[in-house]
Design a protein around this motif. Structure first.
Motif, PDB file in Angstrom:
ATOM      1  N   GLY A   1      20.515  62.629  65.231  1.00 31.15           N
ATOM      2  CA  GLY A   1      20.971  60.733  64.693  1.00 31.15           C
ATOM      3  C   GLY A   1      21.929  60.972  64.445  1.00 31.15           C
ATOM      4  O   GLY A   1      22.574  59.486  65.084  1.00 31.15           O
ATOM      5  N   GLN A   2      23.061  61.497  63.816  1.00 34.48           N
ATOM      6  CA  GLN A   2      24.439  61.382  63.746  1.00 34.48           C
ATOM      7  C   GLN A   2      25.000  60.782  65.138  1.00 34.48           C
ATOM      8  O   GLN A   2      25.861  59.456  65.278  1.00 34.48           O
TER       9      GLN A   2
ATOM     10  N   LEU B   1      23.835  57.147  66.287  1.00 33.58           N
ATOM     11  CA  LEU B   1      24.727  56.029  65.287  1.00 33.58           C
ATOM     12  C   LEU B   1      25.847  55.926  65.839  1.00 33.58           C
ATOM     13  O   LEU B   1      26.087  54.974  66.173  1.00 33.58           O
TER      14      LEU B   1
ATOM     15  N   VAL C   1      17.445  56.394  61.733  1.00 34.81           N
ATOM     16  CA  VAL C   1      18.221  55.331  63.089  1.00 34.81           C
ATOM     17  C   VAL C   1      17.939  54.394  62.940  1.00 34.81           C
ATOM     18  O   VAL C   1      18.601  53.478  63.392  1.00 34.81           O
TER      19      VAL C   1
END
Length: 230
Positions: free
Chosen positions: A39-40, A43, A68
């Motif tokens: 998810g990071q 983003l 997200v």
């Protein structure tokens, strides 16, 4: 027919074998595809790159997919998001759609169905290009939202128009009643309601009257299929 447009798709999926399989399938269909696995990273990419569509898993490391999605929707309402998840309960689907997803596909799934869902979303994305969908003698102008047969416009209600558009966008594959509810109705409609059947029945009568046959078929246990055949 719509003009050819290179679509950019981001796949966010931590199962690398599945991610690679989806990417290969979509690249074979001439999409431009990028992949990431948490998810990071998603983003970070969404913050600096522009994508037409995001295929988003929910169970992601570091930052989950729902977070997200919510973060994306704070600044971007245009990018299409298709959730791809093993969470298949109605509650999960409604939660995802209410959070801003444009579609929700439950694992396991067929790559052909994923491709059809993506075609549906990307055609809607470029409806301003005045795309006209056709199925035999039947045509549908996605910008004017008018269906016609032999140049004669059909008198359809708003719901009938929405059903017809979605079935024409997904020609050749079964569309379930639940899927129609997700795309043509709001999430408050009960999936066991007769609403869809009533509107589909009325639409089919109008199409049969105009065409001389019914282009919408019932596949028992699967759903409704729009086919160009008498």
């Amino acid at each position: 027919m719509c003009k050819e447009i290179v679509m950019r798709i981001l796949i966010v999926e931590d199962e690398r074998a599945l991610c690679d399989a989806i990417a290969r399938s979509l690249r074979n269909l001439a999409y431009s595809v990028d992949c990431c696995h948490d998810g990071q990273e998603a983003l970070d990419l969404l913050g600096v790159e522009v994508f037409d569509l995001v295929v988003l898993d929910l169970n992601l490391p570091r930052i989950d997919g729902m977070t997200v999605l919510k973060a994306l929707r704070k600044t971007d309402r245009e990018t299409k998001v298709l959730i791809l998840s093993a969470r298949g309960k109605v509650f999960d689907k409604v939660t995802g759609l209410d959070a801003g997803a444009n579609d929700y596909l439950t694992k396991p799934f067929h790559l052909d169905e994923l491709a059809a869902r993506i075609r549906s979303l990307t055609l809607r994305r470029f409806a301003q290009d005045n795309i006209v969908l056709t199925c035999g003698k039947l045509s549908f102008d996605t910008k004017a939202r008018i269906a016609s047969v032999g140049g004669e416009a059909l008198s359809l209600t708003r719901k009938e128009t929405g059903i017809l558009e979605y079935l024409m966008l997904n020609q050749g594959r079964p569309v379930s009643q639940e899927e129609l509810i997700e795309h043509v109705w709001d999430s408050s409609v009960n999936s066991f309601s007769n609403a869809t059947r009533v509107h589909i029945s009325s639409l089919r009568k109008k199409l049969r009257s105009a065409l001389g046959y019914d282009p919408i078929r019932n596949r028992i246990g699967e759903g409704y299929v729009m086919e160009d055949s008498e």
